[in-house]
Design an enzyme around this catalytic site. Structure first.
Site, short mmCIF file in Angstrom:
data_model
loop_
_atom_site.label_atom_id
_atom_site.label_comp_id
_atom_site.label_asym_id
_atom_site.label_seq_id
_atom_site.Cartn_x
_atom_site.Cartn_y
_atom_site.Cartn_z
N HIS A 131 0.83 -1.21 0.00
CA HIS A 131 0.00 0.00 0.00
C HIS A 131 0.86 1.25 0.00
O HIS A 131 0.60 2.20 -0.76
CB HIS A 131 -0.92 0.00 1.23
CG HIS A 131 -1.71 1.26 1.37
ND1 HIS A 131 -2.74 1.61 0.52
CD2 HIS A 131 -1.62 2.28 2.29
CE1 HIS A 131 -3.25 2.76 0.90
NE2 HIS A 131 -2.59 3.20 1.96
N GLU A 195 -10.50 2.38 3.24
CA GLU A 195 -9.26 1.73 3.62
C GLU A 195 -9.62 0.56 4.53
O GLU A 195 -10.14 0.76 5.63
CB GLU A 195 -8.30 2.70 4.33
CG GLU A 195 -7.73 3.74 3.39
CD GLU A 195 -6.59 4.55 3.99
OE1 GLU A 195 -5.79 5.09 3.21
OE2 GLU A 195 -6.52 4.64 5.24
N GLU A 197 -8.85 -2.09 7.09
CA GLU A 197 -7.81 -2.15 8.11
C GLU A 197 -8.24 -3.05 9.28
O GLU A 197 -9.40 -3.46 9.38
CB GLU A 197 -7.51 -0.74 8.66
CG GLU A 197 -7.20 0.28 7.57
CD GLU A 197 -6.72 1.60 8.14
OE1 GLU A 197 -6.26 1.64 9.30
OE2 GLU A 197 -6.80 2.61 7.40
N ASP A 229 -11.34 3.03 7.33
CA ASP A 229 -10.94 4.42 7.52
C ASP A 229 -11.25 5.18 6.22
O ASP A 229 -10.40 5.30 5.35
CB ASP A 229 -9.46 4.52 7.88
CG ASP A 229 -9.06 5.91 8.34
OD1 ASP A 229 -9.91 6.57 8.98
OD2 ASP A 229 -7.93 6.33 8.08
N GLN A 236 -7.41 14.98 0.69
CA GLN A 236 -6.14 14.54 1.28
C GLN A 236 -4.96 14.97 0.42
O GLN A 236 -3.93 15.45 0.92
CB GLN A 236 -6.14 13.02 1.44
CG GLN A 236 -4.85 12.43 1.99
CD GLN A 236 -4.85 10.90 1.95
OE1 GLN A 236 -5.82 10.28 1.52
NE2 GLN A 236 -3.77 10.30 2.40
N LYS A 249 -9.47 12.72 6.20
CA LYS A 249 -9.62 11.48 6.97
C LYS A 249 -10.57 11.61 8.16
O LYS A 249 -11.13 10.62 8.61
CB LYS A 249 -8.25 11.05 7.52
CG LYS A 249 -7.23 10.68 6.47
CD LYS A 249 -7.43 9.26 6.02
CE LYS A 249 -6.23 8.77 5.23
NZ LYS A 249 -6.35 7.34 4.87
N THR A 340 -4.05 0.71 5.81
CA THR A 340 -4.65 -0.09 4.75
C THR A 340 -3.90 -1.40 4.56
O THR A 340 -2.68 -1.43 4.47
CB THR A 340 -4.64 0.68 3.42
OG1 THR A 340 -5.28 1.93 3.61
CG2 THR A 340 -5.36 -0.09 2.34
#
Length: 410
Positions: A131, A195, A197, A229, A236, A249, A340
Site C-alpha cells: 500500500h 481503507e 484495516e 478508515d 487529502q 480522513k 490499509t
C-alpha cells in the site's frame, strides 16, 4: 473462573454460516427495545447477555457487564479478561450449563448494536509495504515510493476519535478544498475511498513517560476490530503537503461492533515478514505477533478484493511500542489501526484508489456497473477470518457503511 481452554464444540446450535462460532466469543454492547445498552458476547446467531447471568452466578465483576460501554471491563486487565473468557467458554461448551444460560441468549436479529467502547484516542498506521509503495507512486511520482523512515519505524498519524462510528452508521460524503483544474475549490469529495484495516483496542492504560515495550503488548491490548478508515483522496492530496492527513480522513472511521479478544487469535499468530534493515532495539520482536488474517472487501454486493494481513511489515506489538516510545501514554479505549491492508497482487488491494489504479482502471461490479471511487448510495463491507484450532477458521466479524450525499452549503 479459570483461564480459557480452546473451545471446540457448543451445545448451542450454531449454523456453519454464522458470523461467530464458539471459538471466537467477541464482546460488544447491545440493547433491546426499552432496555439500556449493556455488554454481551456473540455466539452463533445469539448474543449472550452477560450482566444478568453474572448476577445469577454471583460474580464479583457482574456490574462491569451492566455498562453501556466495554471500557470498565477493558480497564480490569488481562487476568480478568482471561477469567471471564474461561467462564464464558465453559458456559457455552458444557451441556450442564444449558438450563442456566438459555434464558440469557438473545436472538442476534432482535438486538441493536452500539459503539462497543468509548474511543479515547485514535491513531492510524501505515504498515503495508504494498500500500505504501502504491501511494508513493500516486502522490509522489518523482520521489522514492517509500518515505525515508518507512523501513525504520511504524509511520502513523493521530486521528479524530469523535468520528469513530459503529458499523451500519451512514457516512456523509465530506466536503473540503481540492484542486479542480489546478485551482483550489471547496466542494464535496469526488474521490471518496475506503481503507480496509484492522484495529487494536487498548484495555490497560500506561503511565505518561513510561513506554510500553514490545513484550508487554498483550498486557495492554484487549482485542481487535475491523476498521474502514474512509478517505477523501482529493481533499487529502491537496492538504497533506507537507503535513499529514486532516479533513481528508477525520470525517468518519467505521469499526465492527464486536471486539475479538487477542485470546481468540492464538492460532493466527505467525512470524512477520523479514525486516531490512533490522529494526531498532525497542522495536525488535520478543515473540511473533504477525497475524494470518484474511480480509474481504465487498462493494455493492460484489467481492472485489482479498487483502492479506500476514504481509503487514509492522506488527501491532511494534506499533504500540512505537506509539509510546517517546513517553506518550495510552488510555483505556484507545484505538490504533494497522493502516490499509494491501498485498502485491491486483485482487489484494485494500483501497479503491489502488483497485482502480488511481482512477485509470474502473472496477466492474456484478450488476454490470463500474466504479473508480465511491458514489452516493454505495455500500461497502469489510469482513475477515483467521485460523482457529484443529485447522478450522474463525470469523472476525464485519464492518459496513453506506455513503450518503454531502450536505448543501449556503
Amino acid at each position: 473462573m479459570n483461564a480459557a481452554p480452546s473451545p471446540v464444540n457448543s451445545w448451542i446450535d450454531i449454523a456453519d454460516e454464522a458470523a461467530f462460532g464458539a471459538r471466537t466469543l467477541p464482546y460488544g454492547v447491545f440493547s433491546t427495545d426499552g432496555e439500556e445498552p449493556r455488554v454481551g458476547v456473540a455466539v452463533g446467531e445469539h448474543v449472550l447477555d452477560l450482566a444478568p447471568l453474572a448476577a445469577v452466578e454471583g460474580l464479583d465483576g457482574a456490574h462491569l457487564f451492566a455498562q453501556p460501554s466495554l471500557n470498565p471491563f477493558l480497564a480490569a486487565g488481562s487476568a480478568a479478561w482471561a477469567a471471564v473468557r474461561g467462564w464464558v467458554v465453559e458456559l457455552v461448551t458444557e451441556e450442564i450449563h444449558r438450563e442456566l444460560v438459555e434464558p440469557h441468549l438473545m436472538p442476534a436479529s432482535r438486538v441493536t448494536m452500539h459503539l462497543p467502547f468509548e474511543v479515547a484516542d485514535f491513531v492510524d498506521f501505515y504498515a503495508s509495504q504494498s500500500h505504501a509503495e502504491n501511494m508513493g507512486r500516486f502522490f509522489r511520482p518523482d520521489s522514492p515510493s517509500l518515505p525515508p523512515a518507512w523501513r525504520h519505524l511504524p509511520i502513523g498519524y493521530h486521528g479524530r476519535s469523535a468520528t469513530v462510528v459503529v458499523s451500519g452508521t451512514d457516512v456523509t460524503r465530506p466536503s473540503g478544498l481540492r484542486k479542480v483544474a489546478d485551482v483550489p475549490e471547496f466542494g464535496p469529495s469526488r474521490r471518496l475511498d475506503i481503507e480496509a484495516e484492522v484495529g487494536f483496542v487498548v484495555g490497560r492504560p500506561s503511565q505518561l513517560g513510561n513506554p510500553v515495550a514490545v513484550p508487554e503488548f498483550a498486557e495492554h491490548v484487549f482485542g481487535m476490530v475491523l476498521v474502514n478508515d474512509w478517505s477523501a483522496r482529493d481533499i487529502q492530496g491537496f492538504e497533506a503537503m507537507p503535513l499529514g492527513p486532516f479533513l481528508g480522513k477525520s470525517f468518519a472511521t467505521s469499526i465492527s461492533p464486536w471486539v475479538v479478544p487477542l485470546a481468540a487469535l492464538e492460532h493466527a499468530r505467525i512470524d512477520p515478514p523479514v525486516r531490512d534493515p533490522e529494526p531498532a532495539e525497542y522495536l525488535r520482536d520478543a515473540e511473533p505477533w504477525g497475524l494470518d488474517l484474511r480480509l474481504e472487501v465487498e462493494w455493492n454486493g460484489t467481492v472485489v478484493s482479498h487483502p492479506p494481513f500476514a504481509d503487514m511489515y509492522w506488527t501491532p506489538a511494534q506499533q504500540l511500542a512505537h506509539l509510546t516510545a517517546n513517553g506518550a501514554a495510552v488510555r483505556t479505549g484507545d484505538l490504533y489501526a494497522s493502516g490499509t491492508v494491501s498485498g502485491p497482487e491486483a485482487d489484494q488491494r485494500g483501497s479503491f484508489l489502488e483497485l482502480s489504479w488511481n482512477g485509470s482502471e474502473p472496477v466492474e461490479l456484478a450488476d454490470g456497473t463500474t466504479r473508480t471511487f465511491l458514489e452516493d448510495g454505495d455500500v461497502v463491507t469489510v469482513r475477515a477470518t483467521a485460523p482457529g484450532p484443529d485447522g478450522t477458521r474463525i470469523g472476525l466479524g464485519a464492518v459496513t457503511g453506506r455513503i450518503t450525499p454531502a450536505p448543501s452549503f449556503p
